[in-house]
Design a protein around this motif. Structure first.
Motif, PDB file in Angstrom:
ATOM      1  N   VAL A  54       5.738  24.521  97.923  1.00 41.56           N
ATOM      2  CA  VAL A  54       4.794  25.619  97.726  1.00 41.56           C
ATOM      3  C   VAL A  54       3.423  25.241  98.281  1.00 41.56           C
ATOM      4  N   LEU A  55       2.719  26.238  98.823  1.00 38.90           N
ATOM      5  CA  LEU A  55       1.361  26.020  99.315  1.00 38.90           C
ATOM      6  C   LEU A  55       0.401  26.973  98.609  1.00 38.90           C
ATOM      7  N   PRO A  56      -0.828  26.477  98.306  1.00 37.85           N
ATOM      8  CA  PRO A  56      -1.230  25.077  98.424  1.00 37.85           C
ATOM      9  C   PRO A  56      -0.414  24.180  97.500  1.00 37.85           C
ATOM     10  N   PRO A  57      -0.400  22.885  97.824  1.00 34.97           N
ATOM     11  CA  PRO A  57       0.465  21.946  97.107  1.00 34.97           C
ATOM     12  C   PRO A  57       0.200  21.917  95.602  1.00 34.97           C
ATOM     13  N   VAL A  58       1.243  21.661  94.855  1.00 38.38           N
ATOM     14  CA  VAL A  58       1.139  21.537  93.403  1.00 38.38           C
ATOM     15  C   VAL A  58       1.388  20.067  93.030  1.00 38.38           C
ATOM     16  N   PRO A  59       0.393  19.395  92.454  1.00 33.54           N
ATOM     17  CA  PRO A  59       0.544  17.981  92.092  1.00 33.54           C
ATOM     18  C   PRO A  59       1.448  17.797  90.876  1.00 33.54           C
ATOM     19  N   ALA A  60       2.712  18.052  91.048  1.00 38.79           N
ATOM     20  CA  ALA A  60       3.659  18.035  89.929  1.00 38.79           C
ATOM     21  C   ALA A  60       3.819  16.644  89.322  1.00 38.79           C
ATOM     22  N   HIS A  61       3.437  15.637  90.075  1.00 38.16           N
ATOM     23  CA  HIS A  61       3.592  14.266  89.556  1.00 38.16           C
ATOM     24  C   HIS A  61       2.616  13.989  88.422  1.00 38.16           C
ATOM     25  N   ARG A  62       1.634  14.877  88.239  1.00 36.45           N
ATOM     26  CA  ARG A  62       0.657  14.663  87.162  1.00 36.45           C
ATOM     27  C   ARG A  62       1.103  15.312  85.858  1.00 36.45           C
ATOM     28  N   VAL A  63       2.343  15.744  85.807  1.00 33.00           N
ATOM     29  CA  VAL A  63       2.862  16.338  84.573  1.00 33.00           C
ATOM     30  C   VAL A  63       3.992  15.465  84.025  1.00 33.00           C
ATOM     31  N   VAL A  64       3.803  14.988  82.817  1.00 33.21           N
ATOM     32  CA  VAL A  64       4.797  14.126  82.172  1.00 33.21           C
ATOM     33  C   VAL A  64       5.143  14.713  80.805  1.00 33.21           C
ATOM     34  N   ASN A  65       6.032  14.087  80.082  1.00 35.41           N
ATOM     35  CA  ASN A  65       6.351  14.655  78.780  1.00 35.41           C
ATOM     36  C   ASN A  65       5.340  14.204  77.742  1.00 35.41           C
ATOM     37  N   ARG A  66       5.555  14.614  76.523  1.00 32.59           N
ATOM     38  CA  ARG A  66       4.570  14.453  75.460  1.00 32.59           C
ATOM     39  C   ARG A  66       4.175  13.005  75.222  1.00 32.59           C
ATOM     40  N   VAL A  67       5.111  12.097  75.351  1.00 32.40           N
ATOM     41  CA  VAL A  67       4.840  10.699  75.055  1.00 32.40           C
ATOM     42  C   VAL A  67       4.523   9.877  76.298  1.00 32.40           C
ATOM     43  N   GLY A  68       4.415  10.533  77.441  1.00 25.61           N
ATOM     44  CA  GLY A  68       4.013   9.828  78.648  1.00 25.61           C
ATOM     45  C   GLY A  68       5.144   9.293  79.499  1.00 25.61           C
TER      46      GLY A  68
END
Length: 120
Positions: A54-68
């Motif tokens: 998708v554009l513009p890019p989505v920094p999906a790597h900055r989303v983790v679960n609740r405990v990290g």
DNA sequence: CATCTGACCTAGT
DNA sequence: AACTAGGCCAGAT
């Protein structure tokens, strides 16, 4: 306030994730709650799954679960692994788990304040 | 069509 | 604090 449906939900997720600062992370549930769909954390993961080209890019790597934990790492392209991208931003990972999560966690409601201030 | 499965989380016990 | 049940909803089986 009911949850957003379909494309609106996906767009809201992308817009919010794009606001996560470099070197910080947030969680699926926090995002869901912030866009008015508390409890729909799983949908956030699904939306991000569709977000790689998708554009513009989505920094999906900055989303983790609740405990990290990097629960989505296996779905990233081999040339850009989740852990590598986070390390490149200064976020340390040990065993698929973020080190000192409290220090890098970013509260999504911060984005609401930014939006509010921008509209003034 | 029925059921199961997730990049999850909260609420209740 | 551990555990369960339920909600979320799109795809896969």
């Amino acid at each position: 306030m009911p949850g957003l449906a379909g494309d609106e939900f996906t767009q809201a997720v992308y817009d919010l994730v794009r606001l996560i600062p470099c070197g910080r992370v947030t969680s699926y549930g926090a995002i869901a709650r912030c866009i008015g769909s508390a409890g729909a954390a799983r949908r956030v993961g699904w939306a991000l799954n569709q977000s790689f080209d998708v554009l513009p890019p989505v920094p999906a790597h900055r989303v983790v679960n609740r405990v990290g934990m990097l629960s989505g790492a296996m779905h990233f392209p081999p040339e850009a692994p989740m852990a590598s991208q986070l390390e490149a931003e200064g976020v340390h990972i040990v065993g698929n788990q973020i080190v000192d999560l409290n220090r890098v966690f970013w509260e999504p409601w911060t984005a609401l304040e930014l939006t509010y201030n921008a509209e003034l």
